[in-house]
Write a protein that holds these residues in place. Structure first.
Motif, short mmCIF file in Angstrom:
data_model
loop_
_atom_site.label_atom_id
_atom_site.label_comp_id
_atom_site.label_asym_id
_atom_site.label_seq_id
_atom_site.Cartn_x
_atom_site.Cartn_y
_atom_site.Cartn_z
N THR A 66 42.29 55.23 44.65
CA THR A 66 43.61 54.57 44.69
C THR A 66 44.28 54.72 43.33
OG1 THR A 66 42.88 52.96 46.33
CG2 THR A 66 44.82 52.38 45.05
N LYS A 67 45.57 55.00 43.35
CA LYS A 67 46.37 55.07 42.12
C LYS A 67 47.51 54.08 42.24
CE LYS A 67 48.55 58.17 38.87
NZ LYS A 67 47.59 58.35 37.81
N LEU A 68 47.61 53.18 41.28
CA LEU A 68 48.70 52.21 41.20
C LEU A 68 49.68 52.72 40.16
CD1 LEU A 68 46.65 48.87 41.12
CD2 LEU A 68 47.41 50.16 43.10
N ILE A 69 50.91 52.92 40.54
CA ILE A 69 51.95 53.41 39.64
C ILE A 69 52.70 52.20 39.06
CG2 ILE A 69 54.00 54.88 39.42
CD1 ILE A 69 51.40 56.38 40.20
N ALA A 70 52.71 52.12 37.73
CA ALA A 70 53.31 50.98 37.04
C ALA A 70 54.81 51.16 36.84
CB ALA A 70 52.63 50.77 35.70
N LYS A 71 55.50 50.02 36.69
CA LYS A 71 56.93 50.03 36.38
C LYS A 71 57.11 50.10 34.86
CE LYS A 71 58.19 46.91 40.14
NZ LYS A 71 58.64 45.55 40.47
N ASP A 72 58.29 50.48 34.42
CA ASP A 72 58.70 50.41 33.01
C ASP A 72 57.73 51.10 32.05
OD1 ASP A 72 60.85 48.86 33.92
OD2 ASP A 72 59.66 47.03 33.75
N ASN A 73 57.29 52.30 32.37
CA ASN A 73 56.43 53.10 31.50
C ASN A 73 55.13 52.41 31.09
OD1 ASN A 73 58.22 55.27 31.54
ND2 ASN A 73 59.44 54.35 29.90
N ALA A 74 54.67 51.47 31.87
CA ALA A 74 53.37 50.83 31.59
C ALA A 74 52.26 51.79 32.05
CB ALA A 74 53.27 49.51 32.33
N VAL A 75 51.03 51.41 31.78
CA VAL A 75 49.89 52.27 32.10
C VAL A 75 49.58 52.19 33.60
CG1 VAL A 75 47.46 52.69 31.63
CG2 VAL A 75 48.95 51.94 29.79
N ASP A 76 49.48 53.34 34.24
CA ASP A 76 49.06 53.40 35.65
C ASP A 76 47.58 53.08 35.73
OD1 ASP A 76 51.63 54.27 36.18
OD2 ASP A 76 51.07 56.38 36.38
N ALA A 77 47.16 52.59 36.88
CA ALA A 77 45.75 52.27 37.09
C ALA A 77 45.16 53.17 38.17
CB ALA A 77 45.60 50.81 37.47
N ASP A 78 44.07 53.85 37.84
CA ASP A 78 43.32 54.66 38.80
C ASP A 78 41.96 54.02 38.99
OD1 ASP A 78 44.93 57.27 39.06
OD2 ASP A 78 44.79 57.01 36.89
N PHE A 79 41.55 53.87 40.23
CA PHE A 79 40.22 53.30 40.45
C PHE A 79 39.64 53.74 41.78
CE2 PHE A 79 43.30 50.16 41.84
CZ PHE A 79 42.84 49.79 43.09
N ILE A 80 38.34 53.52 41.90
CA ILE A 80 37.61 53.82 43.13
C ILE A 80 37.31 52.48 43.80
CG2 ILE A 80 35.46 54.74 44.07
CD1 ILE A 80 35.42 56.61 41.58
N PRO A 81 37.97 52.20 44.91
CA PRO A 81 37.69 50.94 45.61
C PRO A 81 36.39 51.06 46.43
CG PRO A 81 39.43 52.11 46.74
CD PRO A 81 39.08 52.92 45.53
N ALA A 82 35.54 50.05 46.30
CA ALA A 82 34.31 49.96 47.10
C ALA A 82 34.35 48.58 47.76
CB ALA A 82 33.08 50.10 46.21
N LYS A 83 34.56 48.57 49.08
CA LYS A 83 34.77 47.31 49.79
C LYS A 83 33.89 47.20 51.02
CE LYS A 83 39.14 48.31 50.32
NZ LYS A 83 40.54 48.24 50.74
N GLY A 84 33.62 45.97 51.41
CA GLY A 84 32.93 45.69 52.66
C GLY A 84 33.76 44.69 53.43
N GLY A 85 33.63 44.69 54.76
CA GLY A 85 34.46 43.77 55.53
C GLY A 85 34.04 43.64 56.98
N VAL A 86 34.93 42.99 57.73
CA VAL A 86 34.70 42.72 59.14
C VAL A 86 35.98 43.03 59.92
CG1 VAL A 86 34.20 40.91 60.84
CG2 VAL A 86 33.06 40.88 58.63
N LYS A 87 35.82 43.64 61.10
CA LYS A 87 36.93 43.86 62.04
C LYS A 87 36.62 43.07 63.30
CE LYS A 87 38.81 48.52 61.45
NZ LYS A 87 38.87 49.84 62.09
N VAL A 88 37.64 42.38 63.81
CA VAL A 88 37.51 41.63 65.06
C VAL A 88 38.58 42.16 66.01
CG1 VAL A 88 37.66 39.36 66.13
CG2 VAL A 88 36.67 39.59 63.85
#
Length: 181
Positions: A85-107
């Motif tokens: 996932t890449k988060l693009i920042a406003k106003d020339n701030a630093v963008d954030a790149d990360f690897i999401p690792a998630k667990g969950g439930v679907k109903v």
């Protein structure tokens, strides 16, 4: 005369029923939920994109993921996902790149429609960046092998991170294709 008419009517009725074969109607059972019966596995490959609220330091996000779904029953599944996932920042701030690792439930409360919730970690890629806590909730629809969903995904970041941004979240859309294993 009335007796002859009654006998003739009864004879005609007996002859009609004797020569006609009767078949009972069979009722086919249909499952209101297309999820597999019992335990089954799916692997979904998806792309996603989202936008942030006006007050957020982030503008928009995009990414891709791989999601494993384990159907416990036709109505409940456990999920695990990872991706980029890449988060693009406003106003020339630093963008954030990360690897999401998630667990969950679907109903699956209704036919092919699901409610989903997930939580996990966003493992930062940049030097000096810290891991985010990620939580999300949303709904979606599975049709054929396709999966389309919308969700809110929140991020809580460590203030010591070089890519620090205050608590924020995105409204995202995910389009995927699920492969049955």
């Amino acid at each position: 005369m009335k007796t002859i008419t009654k006998i003739f009517t009864m004879a005609a009725a007996v002859a009609l029923f004797a020569t006609t074969s009767l078949n009972a109607q069979t009722m086919m059972e249909t499952d209101p939920n297309p999820a597999p019966k019992g335990m089954g596995f799916k692997v979904g490959v998806g792309i996603n994109g989202g936008v942030f609220r006006d007050k957020s330091p982030m503008d928009y996000a995009y990414g891709a993921d791989l999601k494993l779904q384990w159907d416990l029953t036709p109505y409940v599944a456990v999920t695990a996902s990872g991706g980029y996932t890449k988060l693009i920042a406003k106003d020339n701030a630093v963008d954030a790149d990360f690897i999401p690792a998630k667990g969950g439930v679907k109903v699956f409360p209704i036919k092919r429609m699901y409610l989903a919730t997930e939580a996990g970690a966003g493992i930062a890629i940049q030097d000096g960046a810290k891991t985010n806590f990620i939580y999300s909730g949303g709904l979606g629809y599975e049709f054929g092998g396709f999966d389309a969903g919308v969700r809110y995904e929140g991020y809580v970041n460590d203030s010591a991170s070089t890519t620090y941004f205050r608590k924020t979240g995105q409204y995202a859309v995910r389009l995927a294709y699920n492969f049955k294993l």
